[in-house]
Design an enzyme around this catalytic site. Structure first.
Site, PDB file in Angstrom:
ATOM      1  N   ASN A   6      -2.018   0.158   6.755  1.00 29.27           N
ATOM      2  CA  ASN A   6      -1.509  -1.117   7.274  1.00 29.27           C
ATOM      3  C   ASN A   6      -0.613  -1.897   6.301  1.00 29.27           C
ATOM      4  O   ASN A   6      -0.503  -3.111   6.387  1.00 29.27           O
ATOM      5  CB  ASN A   6      -2.660  -1.977   7.812  1.00 29.27           C
ATOM      6  CG  ASN A   6      -3.675  -2.333   6.746  1.00 29.27           C
ATOM      7  OD1 ASN A   6      -3.536  -1.925   5.601  1.00 29.27           O
ATOM      8  ND2 ASN A   6      -4.674  -3.106   7.121  1.00 29.27           N
ATOM      9  N   TYR A   9     -12.526  -1.976  -3.655  1.00 26.84           N
ATOM     10  CA  TYR A   9     -12.992  -2.118  -2.266  1.00 26.84           C
ATOM     11  C   TYR A   9     -14.515  -2.056  -2.160  1.00 26.84           C
ATOM     12  O   TYR A   9     -15.058  -1.717  -1.102  1.00 26.84           O
ATOM     13  CB  TYR A   9     -12.335  -1.040  -1.394  1.00 26.84           C
ATOM     14  CG  TYR A   9     -10.900  -1.374  -1.024  1.00 26.84           C
ATOM     15  CD1 TYR A   9     -10.607  -2.457  -0.182  1.00 26.84           C
ATOM     16  CD2 TYR A   9      -9.836  -0.638  -1.517  1.00 26.84           C
ATOM     17  CE1 TYR A   9      -9.299  -2.770   0.162  1.00 26.84           C
ATOM     18  CE2 TYR A   9      -8.515  -0.956  -1.171  1.00 26.84           C
ATOM     19  CZ  TYR A   9      -8.264  -2.019  -0.330  1.00 26.84           C
ATOM     20  OH  TYR A   9      -6.968  -2.329   0.010  1.00 26.84           O
ATOM     21  N   LYS A  37       0.820  -1.212   0.000  1.00 28.74           N
ATOM     22  CA  LYS A  37       0.000   0.000   0.000  1.00 28.74           C
ATOM     23  C   LYS A  37       0.859   1.268   0.000  1.00 28.74           C
ATOM     24  O   LYS A  37       2.075   1.213   0.276  1.00 28.74           O
ATOM     25  CB  LYS A  37      -0.927  -0.041   1.223  1.00 28.74           C
ATOM     26  CG  LYS A  37      -1.927  -1.206   1.164  1.00 28.74           C
ATOM     27  CD  LYS A  37      -2.925  -1.156   2.313  1.00 28.74           C
ATOM     28  CE  LYS A  37      -3.917  -2.303   2.212  1.00 28.74           C
ATOM     29  NZ  LYS A  37      -4.962  -2.233   3.273  1.00 28.74           N
ATOM     30  N   HIS A  76      -2.018  -5.688   1.507  1.00 27.88           N
ATOM     31  CA  HIS A  76      -3.338  -6.315   1.301  1.00 27.88           C
ATOM     32  C   HIS A  76      -3.130  -7.776   0.937  1.00 27.88           C
ATOM     33  O   HIS A  76      -2.156  -8.125   0.275  1.00 27.88           O
ATOM     34  CB  HIS A  76      -4.061  -5.606   0.136  1.00 27.88           C
ATOM     35  CG  HIS A  76      -5.265  -6.354  -0.358  1.00 27.88           C
ATOM     36  ND1 HIS A  76      -6.521  -6.168   0.180  1.00 27.88           N
ATOM     37  CD2 HIS A  76      -5.404  -7.308  -1.318  1.00 27.88           C
ATOM     38  CE1 HIS A  76      -7.385  -6.979  -0.431  1.00 27.88           C
ATOM     39  NE2 HIS A  76      -6.728  -7.676  -1.357  1.00 27.88           N
TER      40      HIS A  76
HETATM   41  P1  IDP Z   1      -7.958  -6.891   5.515  1.00 30.33           P
HETATM   42  O1  IDP Z   1      -7.138  -5.926   4.679  1.00 30.33           O
HETATM   43  O2  IDP Z   1      -7.182  -7.403   6.710  1.00 30.33           O
HETATM   44  O3  IDP Z   1      -8.591  -7.993   4.711  1.00 30.33           O
HETATM   45  P2  IDP Z   1     -10.567  -5.603   5.597  1.00 30.33           P
HETATM   46  O4  IDP Z   1     -11.549  -5.748   6.702  1.00 30.33           O
HETATM   47  O5  IDP Z   1     -10.853  -6.309   4.309  1.00 30.33           O
HETATM   48  O6  IDP Z   1      -9.135  -6.018   6.179  1.00 30.33           O
HETATM   49  O7  IDP Z   1     -10.419  -4.038   5.328  1.00 30.33           O
HETATM   50  C1  IDP Z   1      -9.809  -3.547   4.136  1.00 30.33           C
HETATM   51  C2  IDP Z   1      -8.890  -2.405   4.503  1.00 30.33           C
HETATM   52  O8  IDP Z   1      -9.662  -1.310   4.996  1.00 30.33           O
HETATM   53  C3  IDP Z   1      -7.906  -2.694   5.629  1.00 30.33           C
HETATM   54  O9  IDP Z   1      -6.753  -3.379   5.194  1.00 30.33           O
HETATM   55  C4  IDP Z   1      -7.593  -1.302   6.144  1.00 30.33           C
HETATM   56  O10 IDP Z   1      -6.654  -0.622   5.295  1.00 30.33           O
HETATM   57  C5  IDP Z   1      -8.941  -0.626   6.018  1.00 30.33           C
HETATM   58  N1  IDP Z   1      -9.724  -0.737   7.267  1.00 30.33           N
HETATM   59  C6  IDP Z   1     -10.393  -1.813   7.743  1.00 30.33           C
HETATM   60  N2  IDP Z   1     -10.999  -1.558   8.920  1.00 30.33           N
HETATM   61  C7  IDP Z   1     -10.715  -0.252   9.192  1.00 30.33           C
HETATM   62  C8  IDP Z   1     -11.057   0.628  10.281  1.00 30.33           C
HETATM   63  O11 IDP Z   1     -11.754   0.252  11.239  1.00 30.33           O
HETATM   64  N3  IDP Z   1     -10.571   1.902  10.206  1.00 30.33           N
HETATM   65  C9  IDP Z   1      -9.806   2.352   9.168  1.00 30.33           C
HETATM   66  N4  IDP Z   1      -9.460   1.556   8.126  1.00 30.33           N
HETATM   67  C10 IDP Z   1      -9.908   0.276   8.131  1.00 30.33           C
HETATM   68 MG    MG Z   2     -10.021  -7.828   3.195  1.00 31.59          MG
END
Ligand code: IDP
Ligand code: MG
Length: 155
Positions: free
Chosen positions: A114, A51, A11, A117
């Site tokens: 984070n 997304y 990312k 992905h």
């Molecule tokens: P993942 O990437 O671990 O599969 P997902 O729930 O699919 O997690 O969420 C997609 C992306 O959205 C996450 O990697 C993160 O960058 C962002 N995200 C998820 N939950 C939150 C949140 O509560 N606050 C801010 N960003 C979030």
């Molecule tokens: Mg995901």
């Protein structure tokens, strides 16, 4: 056991912080083959489409803004059990909850920023791989082009 292919993204925050090379090295050291790789910057439309499952969630707009804020790397990873093994190496979505030694624990800044992905199922891996790559761009170690039906095909 999950299929042999998954989609990885590095990312914008990790690219900006120059962690991409180290992340690719760790991916390689954990036995993943990189069948395809490109650096690109997502448009708003593209990030919203990628997304789409998160549309309506409170973090959606911020996520789209973040994911379009700079270049990313997209890569197709191959390994037995690729989806589950890459998610394990990546660590939990929130880096504060990610296990020590995981990529997110080491390189993420926050739950949104984070670092990486990973696809969450074989079916999503197939869709996500072909969101970023055409079959023509996915090449195995022998130089053969991977066809749609070779990606995470049903056993
Ligand atoms: P993942 O990437 O671990 O599969 P997902 O729930 O699919 O997690 O969420 C997609 C992306 O959205 C996450 O990697 C993160 O960058 C962002 N995200 C998820 N939950 C939150 C949140 O509560 N606050 C801010 N960003 C979030
Ligand atoms: Mg995901």
């Amino acid at each position: 056991m999950s299929g042999r292919h998954t989609l990885m993204l590095i990312k914008p925050n990790a690219v900006k912080n120059e962690f991409a090379e180290q992340i690719f090295l760790e991916v390689h050291q954990h036995g993943f083959k990189i069948l395809a790789c490109k650096k690109l910057q997502l448009s708003k439309n593209e990030a919203e489409a990628f997304y789409f499952v998160h549309k309506g969630k409170p973090f959606f707009d911020g996520l789209v803004e973040f994911m379009t804020s700079g270049p990313i790397y997209a890569a197709v990873l191959e390994k037995d059990n690729a989806v589950a093994d890459w998610r394990k190496l990546m660590g939990a979505t929130d880096p504060a909850k990610a296990e020590i030694g995981t990529i997110r624990r080491k390189y993420a800044e926050s739950v949104q920023h984070n670092a990486v992905h990973g696809s969450d199922s074989d079916a999503n891996a197939l869709n996500e791989i072909f969101f970023y790559f055409s079959a023509r761009e996915i090449v195995n170690a022998g130089g053969g082009i991977i066809q749609l039906h070779d990606i995470n095909k049903a056993e």
